[in-house]
Every structure is written in structure tokens, then in C-alpha cells.
Design a protein around this motif. Structure first.
Motif, PDB file in Angstrom:
ATOM      1  N   PHE A 192      13.415   3.902  -3.189  1.00  0.00           N
ATOM      2  CA  PHE A 192      13.429   4.982  -2.487  1.00  0.00           C
ATOM      3  C   PHE A 192      12.014   4.972  -1.735  1.00  0.00           C
ATOM      4  O   PHE A 192      11.066   4.035  -1.824  1.00  0.00           O
ATOM      5  N   ARG A 193      11.585   5.938  -1.172  1.00  0.00           N
ATOM      6  CA  ARG A 193      10.672   5.962  -0.087  1.00  0.00           C
ATOM      7  C   ARG A 193      10.120   7.740  -0.243  1.00  0.00           C
ATOM      8  O   ARG A 193      10.527   8.572  -0.050  1.00  0.00           O
ATOM      9  N   VAL A 194       8.682   7.521  -0.443  1.00  0.00           N
ATOM     10  CA  VAL A 194       8.095   8.881  -0.376  1.00  0.00           C
ATOM     11  C   VAL A 194       6.880   9.029   0.599  1.00  0.00           C
ATOM     12  O   VAL A 194       6.357   7.671   1.026  1.00  0.00           O
ATOM     13  N   PRO A 195       6.582   9.978   1.473  1.00  0.00           N
ATOM     14  CA  PRO A 195       5.618  10.051   2.394  1.00  0.00           C
ATOM     15  C   PRO A 195       4.294   9.610   2.047  1.00  0.00           C
ATOM     16  O   PRO A 195       3.844   9.851   0.784  1.00  0.00           O
ATOM     17  N   TYR A 196       3.423   9.491   2.743  1.00  0.00           N
ATOM     18  CA  TYR A 196       2.122   9.054   2.521  1.00  0.00           C
ATOM     19  C   TYR A 196       1.408  10.394   2.195  1.00  0.00           C
ATOM     20  O   TYR A 196       1.677  11.343   2.672  1.00  0.00           O
ATOM     21  N   GLY A 197       0.196  10.243   1.167  1.00  0.00           N
ATOM     22  CA  GLY A 197      -0.265  11.681   0.783  1.00  0.00           C
ATOM     23  C   GLY A 197       0.290  11.977  -0.462  1.00  0.00           C
ATOM     24  O   GLY A 197      -0.428  12.986  -1.240  1.00  0.00           O
ATOM     25  N   TRP A 228       7.130   1.224  -9.465  1.00  0.00           N
ATOM     26  CA  TRP A 228       6.621   0.460  -8.735  1.00  0.00           C
ATOM     27  C   TRP A 228       6.598   0.588  -7.308  1.00  0.00           C
ATOM     28  O   TRP A 228       7.408   1.102  -6.654  1.00  0.00           O
ATOM     29  N   ILE A 229       5.385   0.219  -6.744  1.00  0.00           N
ATOM     30  CA  ILE A 229       5.248   0.670  -5.078  1.00  0.00           C
ATOM     31  C   ILE A 229       5.356  -0.797  -4.462  1.00  0.00           C
ATOM     32  O   ILE A 229       4.421  -1.581  -4.699  1.00  0.00           O
ATOM     33  N   THR A 230       6.413  -1.033  -3.850  1.00  0.00           N
ATOM     34  CA  THR A 230       6.606  -2.323  -3.345  1.00  0.00           C
ATOM     35  C   THR A 230       6.363  -2.869  -1.768  1.00  0.00           C
ATOM     36  O   THR A 230       6.369  -3.938  -1.526  1.00  0.00           O
ATOM     37  N   GLY A 231       5.996  -1.717  -1.075  1.00  0.00           N
ATOM     38  CA  GLY A 231       5.627  -1.885   0.147  1.00  0.00           C
ATOM     39  C   GLY A 231       4.898  -0.678   0.789  1.00  0.00           C
ATOM     40  O   GLY A 231       5.162   0.489   0.319  1.00  0.00           O
ATOM     41  N   PHE A 232       4.405  -0.692   2.003  1.00  0.00           N
ATOM     42  CA  PHE A 232       3.993   0.325   2.927  1.00  0.00           C
ATOM     43  C   PHE A 232       4.702   0.485   4.424  1.00  0.00           C
ATOM     44  O   PHE A 232       4.367  -0.615   5.144  1.00  0.00           O
ATOM     45  N   GLY A 233       5.716   1.258   4.212  1.00  0.00           N
ATOM     46  CA  GLY A 233       6.556   1.391   5.313  1.00  0.00           C
ATOM     47  C   GLY A 233       5.776   2.245   6.287  1.00  0.00           C
ATOM     48  O   GLY A 233       4.452   2.683   6.231  1.00  0.00           O
ATOM     49  N   ASP A 234       6.695   2.432   7.573  1.00  0.00           N
ATOM     50  CA  ASP A 234       6.001   3.118   8.969  1.00  0.00           C
ATOM     51  C   ASP A 234       5.968   4.624   8.281  1.00  0.00           C
ATOM     52  O   ASP A 234       5.089   5.383   8.832  1.00  0.00           O
ATOM     53  N   ALA A 235       6.832   5.269   7.352  1.00  0.00           N
ATOM     54  CA  ALA A 235       7.027   6.659   7.242  1.00  0.00           C
ATOM     55  C   ALA A 235       6.358   6.907   5.674  1.00  0.00           C
ATOM     56  O   ALA A 235       6.467   8.036   5.449  1.00  0.00           O
TER      57      ALA A 235
END
Length: 243
Positions: A192-197, A228-235
Motif C-alpha cells: 500500500f502507499r501513504v503520503p509523505y509526512g 516495511w517501507i520498500t520505496g519512495f514514490g512520486d506520491a
């Protein structure tokens, strides 16, 4: 005398030889005995398979009991066929040469079927794949739980509850991932993905707490839910929940 005449005529008809190609012959009585023998031995094989599976399940694991009972079923069927052929008066030794010739012909025409049959026996004896295992085929990515092992195909139930019949040769000749070969615990990765901040520490606490609420989650020293944090996406952060 008149009452016994129909019975005598019927018995004469049952024992009347019917010529076959060559020098052989067969009687209707022998055909009847052949059919009854096959039906009885087939019924006995089914009952014995179920009984053997119930008894072995008390001493062995489910997969081993299933494999032994299945192999016993095939052996009884093969033995029953030989016994039934003898009731027809068939000389089994004379069938050896004929069977060899037919076998060569069938070997070319039914090569895939024989390959799957041999692969099924290998799987039953080797037990690299058992009923209840969660498997994945690397060739096409298909994955699911094994629900049935037969000598020609393996039945796999996907997460969408779709039953797929996979030829056994794919498990022997191809690359297979068995997620539960040596251990019944399966680790799942949910992306899944969560926003920066986002507060990552608080996010980890929420994810782990939510995972532990599930009755199916294993939580011990060796198997702990984690984030786990697997990467840093655009969003935002690309994350995975590991159960």
C-alpha cells in the motif's frame, strides 16, 4: 420336467461358447462374472480407501494418509482388473507380447497422459506437493491451495475460490514455489502507499496492532507482523504489511 426346461435352456445359453478372433472363446456367464467382479472390487477399493484414510489420519498427517490411501486404491483397481480378466479365461501371459505392442503405440499417441500419470505417482511418493499446501507456478504466476491430488491432474483452489485443474507434469518439469512445504505458516506481503509526512512510527504501530487482531495472524519470536517501507514514490511511501 417342463418346469426345469426353461432353467436348463437358460443355463445352456449362459455356458454357450462364443468364438473370438483367433482360437479363443468366451461365454455369457464369464462376461457376467467379469462385470460383477469389477463392480465388487471397485466398491471394495472405494470403501477401503476411505477406511484406510480415516485410520491413518489418526497416526500420520493428512497429506501422508491421503497419499497412502490413494496409492492403495490404484493397486486394488489394478489387481481387480487382473482377477476379472482371469474370470474371462484370458491367459495373462499371452497378453504380455500384445500389451507390449499396444503399449508402444499408446506411448506415442497418449504421451502427455502417460507423462501426467507418471508425474502424479512421483508427487504421491515424493510428497513435494501435498493436499493443503499453498503453491505457485512460476511459469504463469498461478497460485492457490492444493485440494486434490490425482494421477493425472492436481486440483488447486485460488484465493477467488476458483478450482483449477493443473496437469501433474507441470509440477515435475516446471518451477514450483511451495509456500508451505516444510512449515504450515505462510508469510503474506500486502502493499500500500501513504503520503509523505505520515508519522511512520505511528503508522507501524497501527499496522502491527491491526494485524494482531486477526485470528489467523501468527505472532511469536520467529513470526512477527511488521511494516516495511520498500520505496519512495512520486506520491508517497511505498509500504508492505508483512504477516
Amino acid at each position: 420336467m417342463s418346469e426345469s426346461h426353461p432353467l436348463a435352456f437358460f443355463w445352456h445359453w449362459l455356458t454357450l461358447p462364443i468364438p473370438l478372433p483367433g482360437e479363443g472363446h468366451v461365454t455369457p456367464l464369464a462376461v457376467l462374472e467379469f462385470s460383477v467382479t469389477l463392480v465388487v472390487l471397485w466398491w471394495v477399493a472405494i470403501r477401503l480407501r476411505k477406511l484406510l484414510r480415516q485410520i491413518l489420519s489418526r497416526q500420520l498427517d493428512h497429506a501422508t494418509a491421503y497419499a497412502i490411501s490413494r496409492i492403495s486404491y490404484y493397486l486394488i483397481i489394478a489387481f481387480g482388473l487382473l482377477v476379472a480378466l482371469q474370470t474371462l479365461g484370458v491367459n495373462l501371459s499371452s497378453l504380455a507380447i500384445f500389451g507390449g505392442v499396444v503399449g508402444v503405440g499408446l506411448g506415442f499417441g497418449l504421451q502427455n497422459i502417460f507423462s501426467n500419470f507418471a508425474s502424479g505417482l512421483i508427487l504421491l511418493f515424493e510428497r513435494s506437493i501435498k493436499v493443503g499446501d499453498y503453491i505457485q507456478l512460476k511459469e504463469n504466476g498461478m497460485h492457490g491451495m492444493v485440494t486434490k491430488l490425482s494421477v493425472r491432474y492436481t486440483q488447486v483452489k485460488t484465493n477467488d475460490h476458483v478450482d483449477i485443474l493443473v496437469p501433474n507434469s507441470q509440477f515435475v518439469n516446471g518451477e514450483v514455489i511451495n509456500w508451505s512445504l516444510d512449515e504450515p505458516v505462510i508469510r503474506l506481503h500486502i502493499p500500500f502507499r501513504v503520503p509523505y509526512g505520515t508519522d511512520r512510527k505511528r503508522l507501524q504501530e497501527l499496522v502491527v496492532e491491526t494485524a494482531r487482531r486477526s485470528a489467523l495472524t501468527v505472532d511469536d519470536a520467529q513470526h512477527r507482523p511488521d511494516l516495511w517501507i520498500t520505496g519512495f514514490g512520486d506520491a508517497g511511501y511505498d509500504c508492505e504489511t508483512c504477516l
